[in-house]
Design a protein around this motif. Sequence first.
Motif, PDB file in Angstrom:
ATOM      1  N   ALA A 121      -3.042  -2.479   1.311  1.00 30.98           N
ATOM      2  CA  ALA A 121      -3.464  -2.006  -0.012  1.00 30.98           C
ATOM      3  C   ALA A 121      -4.831  -1.320   0.112  1.00 30.98           C
ATOM      4  O   ALA A 121      -5.020  -0.187  -0.357  1.00 30.98           O
ATOM      5  N   TRP A 122      -5.780  -2.008   0.732  1.00 32.68           N
ATOM      6  CA  TRP A 122      -7.145  -1.498   0.907  1.00 32.68           C
ATOM      7  C   TRP A 122      -7.139  -0.133   1.595  1.00 32.68           C
ATOM      8  O   TRP A 122      -7.839   0.794   1.171  1.00 32.68           O
ATOM      9  N   ASP A 123      -6.337  -0.012   2.665  1.00 33.95           N
ATOM     10  CA  ASP A 123      -6.270   1.241   3.421  1.00 33.95           C
ATOM     11  C   ASP A 123      -5.689   2.382   2.598  1.00 33.95           C
ATOM     12  O   ASP A 123      -5.894   3.554   2.934  1.00 33.95           O
ATOM     13  N   HIS A 161       2.402  -5.226 -10.358  1.00 34.13           N
ATOM     14  CA  HIS A 161       2.444  -6.564  -9.762  1.00 34.13           C
ATOM     15  C   HIS A 161       3.355  -6.467  -8.552  1.00 34.13           C
ATOM     16  O   HIS A 161       4.351  -5.744  -8.576  1.00 34.13           O
ATOM     17  N   ASP A 162       3.040  -7.195  -7.496  1.00 32.08           N
ATOM     18  CA  ASP A 162       3.811  -7.078  -6.261  1.00 32.08           C
ATOM     19  C   ASP A 162       3.949  -8.444  -5.599  1.00 32.08           C
ATOM     20  O   ASP A 162       2.960  -9.020  -5.147  1.00 32.08           O
ATOM     21  N   TYR A 163       5.157  -8.938  -5.568  1.00 27.14           N
ATOM     22  CA  TYR A 163       5.479 -10.197  -4.881  1.00 27.14           C
ATOM     23  C   TYR A 163       6.559  -9.940  -3.839  1.00 27.14           C
ATOM     24  O   TYR A 163       7.575 -10.608  -3.796  1.00 27.14           O
ATOM     25  N   ASP A 164       6.334  -8.934  -3.005  1.00 24.76           N
ATOM     26  CA  ASP A 164       7.304  -8.576  -1.980  1.00 24.76           C
ATOM     27  C   ASP A 164       6.857  -9.048  -0.621  1.00 24.76           C
ATOM     28  O   ASP A 164       5.667  -8.997  -0.324  1.00 24.76           O
ATOM     29  N   PRO A 165       7.791  -9.477   0.196  1.00 23.56           N
ATOM     30  CA  PRO A 165       9.212  -9.632  -0.123  1.00 23.56           C
ATOM     31  C   PRO A 165       9.434 -10.898  -0.962  1.00 23.56           C
ATOM     32  O   PRO A 165       8.864 -11.959  -0.697  1.00 23.56           O
ATOM     33  N   VAL A 203      -4.941   3.114  -9.150  1.00 26.13           N
ATOM     34  CA  VAL A 203      -3.959   2.043  -9.297  1.00 26.13           C
ATOM     35  C   VAL A 203      -4.523   0.760  -8.706  1.00 26.13           C
ATOM     36  O   VAL A 203      -5.276   0.787  -7.727  1.00 26.13           O
ATOM     37  N   ILE A 204      -4.178  -0.355  -9.345  1.00 29.33           N
ATOM     38  CA  ILE A 204      -4.511  -1.674  -8.814  1.00 29.33           C
ATOM     39  C   ILE A 204      -3.231  -2.506  -8.756  1.00 29.33           C
ATOM     40  O   ILE A 204      -2.266  -2.226  -9.467  1.00 29.33           O
ATOM     41  N   LYS A 259      -6.979  -1.714  -4.836  1.00 33.05           N
ATOM     42  CA  LYS A 259      -7.570  -3.051  -4.919  1.00 33.05           C
ATOM     43  C   LYS A 259      -6.503  -3.995  -5.455  1.00 33.05           C
ATOM     44  O   LYS A 259      -5.676  -3.614  -6.270  1.00 33.05           O
ATOM     45  N   CYS A 260      -6.518  -5.233  -4.995  1.00 30.86           N
ATOM     46  CA  CYS A 260      -5.492  -6.173  -5.451  1.00 30.86           C
ATOM     47  C   CYS A 260      -6.109  -7.526  -5.765  1.00 30.86           C
ATOM     48  O   CYS A 260      -7.162  -7.884  -5.255  1.00 30.86           O
ATOM     49  N   PHE A 261      -5.406  -8.260  -6.622  1.00 31.35           N
ATOM     50  CA  PHE A 261      -5.893  -9.516  -7.159  1.00 31.35           C
ATOM     51  C   PHE A 261      -4.842 -10.602  -6.963  1.00 31.35           C
ATOM     52  O   PHE A 261      -3.736 -10.502  -7.485  1.00 31.35           O
ATOM     53  N   TRP A 262      -5.201 -11.634  -6.192  1.00 34.48           N
ATOM     54  CA  TRP A 262      -4.295 -12.747  -5.918  1.00 34.48           C
ATOM     55  C   TRP A 262      -4.030 -13.517  -7.211  1.00 34.48           C
ATOM     56  O   TRP A 262      -4.973 -13.830  -7.949  1.00 34.48           O
ATOM     57  N   TRP A 263      -2.781 -13.854  -7.469  1.00 29.80           N
ATOM     58  CA  TRP A 263      -2.408 -14.671  -8.622  1.00 29.80           C
ATOM     59  C   TRP A 263      -2.649 -16.121  -8.238  1.00 29.80           C
ATOM     60  O   TRP A 263      -1.856 -16.733  -7.524  1.00 29.80           O
ATOM     61  N   ASP A 264      -3.744 -16.687  -8.715  1.00 32.86           N
ATOM     62  CA  ASP A 264      -4.204 -17.996  -8.253  1.00 32.86           C
ATOM     63  C   ASP A 264      -3.881 -19.095  -9.267  1.00 32.86           C
ATOM     64  O   ASP A 264      -4.757 -19.593  -9.967  1.00 32.86           O
ATOM     65  N   CYS A 265      -2.609 -19.432  -9.355  1.00 32.10           N
ATOM     66  CA  CYS A 265      -2.222 -20.533 -10.241  1.00 32.10           C
ATOM     67  C   CYS A 265      -0.992 -21.231  -9.675  1.00 32.10           C
ATOM     68  O   CYS A 265      -0.269 -20.673  -8.861  1.00 32.10           O
TER      69      CYS A 265
END
Length: 141
Positions: free
Chosen positions: A102-104, A26-30, A74-75, A108-114
Amino acid sequence: AGGYGKIKALEIPKDTVEGHMLIEVHDYDPQGFCWRNASWTNMTDEWGSDEDKQAIDASMKQIADDAKEKGLPVIIGEYGSQDKEGNEDARAVHAGYFTKAAWDNGIKCFWWDCEAFALIDRDGLSVKCPKIVDAIMEAVK
Protein backbone atom coordinates in the motif's frame (compact mmCIF):
# COMPACT_ATOMS: atom_id res chain seq x y z
CA ALA A 1 -8.15 -8.81 -4.93
CA GLY A 2 -11.95 -8.57 -5.20
CA GLY A 3 -13.83 -5.73 -6.79
CA TYR A 4 -11.56 -2.73 -6.85
CA GLY A 5 -12.52 -2.14 -10.46
CA LYS A 6 -15.66 -0.65 -8.92
CA ILE A 7 -13.70 2.53 -8.20
CA LYS A 8 -13.89 3.12 -11.96
CA ALA A 9 -17.70 3.22 -11.74
CA LEU A 10 -17.69 5.61 -8.78
CA GLU A 11 -19.45 8.88 -9.56
CA ILE A 12 -17.53 11.65 -7.86
CA PRO A 13 -19.68 14.53 -6.56
CA LYS A 14 -18.62 18.11 -7.16
CA ASP A 15 -16.03 19.12 -4.59
CA THR A 16 -17.40 22.33 -3.06
CA VAL A 17 -14.15 22.93 -1.18
CA GLU A 18 -11.25 21.96 -3.40
CA GLY A 19 -8.86 19.37 -2.02
CA HIS A 20 -11.20 17.94 0.63
CA MET A 21 -12.24 14.69 -1.02
CA LEU A 22 -10.69 11.26 -1.13
CA ILE A 23 -11.68 7.69 -1.86
CA GLU A 24 -11.79 5.14 0.95
CA VAL A 25 -11.87 1.37 0.48
CA HIS A 26 -11.82 -1.51 2.94
CA ASP A 27 -9.62 -4.51 2.18
CA TYR A 28 -9.66 -7.88 3.92
CA ASP A 29 -7.97 -9.90 1.19
CA PRO A 30 -7.51 -12.71 0.93
CA GLN A 31 -10.74 -13.22 2.79
CA GLY A 32 -10.05 -16.89 3.49
CA PHE A 33 -6.95 -15.85 5.44
CA CYS A 34 -8.17 -12.59 6.98
CA TRP A 35 -11.44 -13.93 8.38
CA ARG A 36 -12.04 -16.80 10.79
CA ASN A 37 -15.06 -17.91 8.80
CA ALA A 38 -15.58 -16.96 5.17
CA SER A 39 -17.80 -19.75 3.87
CA TRP A 40 -17.78 -18.28 0.35
CA THR A 41 -14.06 -18.99 -0.15
CA ASN A 42 -11.28 -21.40 0.80
CA MET A 43 -10.10 -20.92 4.36
CA THR A 44 -6.41 -20.90 5.31
CA ASP A 45 -4.26 -19.97 8.29
CA GLU A 46 -1.18 -19.47 6.10
CA TRP A 47 -0.13 -16.53 3.94
CA GLY A 48 3.05 -15.56 2.14
CA SER A 49 3.45 -17.51 -1.10
CA ASP A 50 4.61 -15.75 -4.26
CA GLU A 51 1.03 -16.03 -5.54
CA ASP A 52 -0.30 -14.42 -2.34
CA LYS A 53 2.12 -11.51 -2.72
CA GLN A 54 1.35 -11.06 -6.42
CA ALA A 55 -2.37 -10.80 -5.60
CA ILE A 56 -1.71 -8.04 -3.03
CA ASP A 57 0.60 -6.22 -5.47
CA ALA A 58 -2.04 -6.34 -8.21
CA SER A 59 -4.78 -5.10 -5.87
CA MET A 60 -2.71 -2.18 -4.62
CA LYS A 61 -1.73 -1.15 -8.13
CA GLN A 62 -5.34 -1.30 -9.29
CA ILE A 63 -6.59 0.70 -6.29
CA ALA A 64 -3.92 3.38 -6.84
CA ASP A 65 -4.39 3.52 -10.62
CA ASP A 66 -8.17 3.73 -10.40
CA ALA A 67 -8.05 6.49 -7.77
CA LYS A 68 -5.48 8.40 -9.83
CA GLU A 69 -7.79 8.13 -12.82
CA LYS A 70 -10.50 9.75 -10.68
CA GLY A 71 -8.05 12.46 -9.65
CA LEU A 72 -8.37 11.74 -5.94
CA PRO A 73 -6.16 10.30 -3.22
CA VAL A 74 -7.17 6.95 -1.76
CA ILE A 75 -6.88 5.35 1.66
CA ILE A 76 -7.63 1.88 2.95
CA GLY A 77 -9.81 2.75 5.93
CA GLU A 78 -9.95 -0.83 7.20
CA TYR A 79 -7.66 -3.80 6.78
CA GLY A 80 -6.45 -6.61 8.96
CA SER A 81 -6.65 -10.29 9.77
CA GLN A 82 -8.38 -12.09 12.58
CA ASP A 83 -6.61 -14.05 15.28
CA LYS A 84 -7.07 -17.75 14.64
CA GLU A 85 -5.20 -18.81 17.79
CA GLY A 86 -1.67 -19.51 16.72
CA ASN A 87 -1.31 -17.72 13.40
CA GLU A 88 0.40 -14.52 14.56
CA ASP A 89 3.52 -15.25 12.47
CA ALA A 90 1.50 -15.56 9.25
CA ARG A 91 -0.58 -12.52 10.20
CA ALA A 92 2.61 -10.52 10.71
CA VAL A 93 3.96 -11.52 7.29
CA HIS A 94 0.63 -10.55 5.69
CA ALA A 95 0.37 -7.26 7.61
CA GLY A 96 3.91 -6.22 6.75
CA TYR A 97 3.61 -7.09 3.08
CA PHE A 98 0.14 -5.54 2.74
CA THR A 99 1.22 -2.32 4.45
CA LYS A 100 4.41 -2.02 2.38
CA ALA A 101 2.55 -2.68 -0.89
CA ALA A 102 0.00 0.00 0.00
CA TRP A 103 2.75 2.44 1.07
CA ASP A 104 4.72 1.83 -2.14
CA ASN A 105 1.58 2.74 -4.13
CA GLY A 106 1.00 5.95 -2.17
CA ILE A 107 -1.87 4.48 -0.15
CA LYS A 108 -2.13 4.95 3.60
CA CYS A 109 -4.00 2.24 5.48
CA PHE A 110 -5.60 1.81 8.87
CA TRP A 111 -5.72 -1.49 10.77
CA TRP A 112 -9.20 -2.40 12.05
CA ASP A 113 -8.31 -2.86 15.71
CA CYS A 114 -11.30 -4.49 17.36
CA GLU A 115 -12.47 -7.91 18.54
CA ALA A 116 -10.62 -10.74 16.74
CA PHE A 117 -8.59 -8.17 14.74
CA ALA A 118 -7.33 -6.39 17.88
CA LEU A 119 -3.61 -5.80 18.22
CA ILE A 120 -3.92 -3.58 21.29
CA ASP A 121 -5.41 -4.53 24.66
CA ARG A 122 -7.08 -1.23 25.43
CA ASP A 123 -8.09 -2.23 28.96
CA GLY A 124 -4.63 -3.47 29.91
CA LEU A 125 -2.85 -0.81 27.84
CA SER A 126 -0.56 -3.32 26.19
CA VAL A 127 0.27 -4.70 22.78
CA LYS A 128 -1.36 -8.11 22.26
CA CYS A 129 0.33 -8.91 18.93
CA PRO A 130 3.81 -7.37 18.91
CA LYS A 131 4.97 -9.24 15.79
CA ILE A 132 2.14 -7.71 13.76
CA VAL A 133 2.67 -4.20 15.15
CA ASP A 134 6.41 -4.47 14.44
CA ALA A 135 5.75 -5.69 10.88
CA ILE A 136 3.43 -2.75 10.18
CA MET A 137 5.88 -0.23 11.62
CA GLU A 138 8.81 -1.74 9.73
CA ALA A 139 6.86 -1.59 6.46
CA VAL A 140 6.58 2.19 6.52
CA LYS A 141 10.20 3.03 7.35
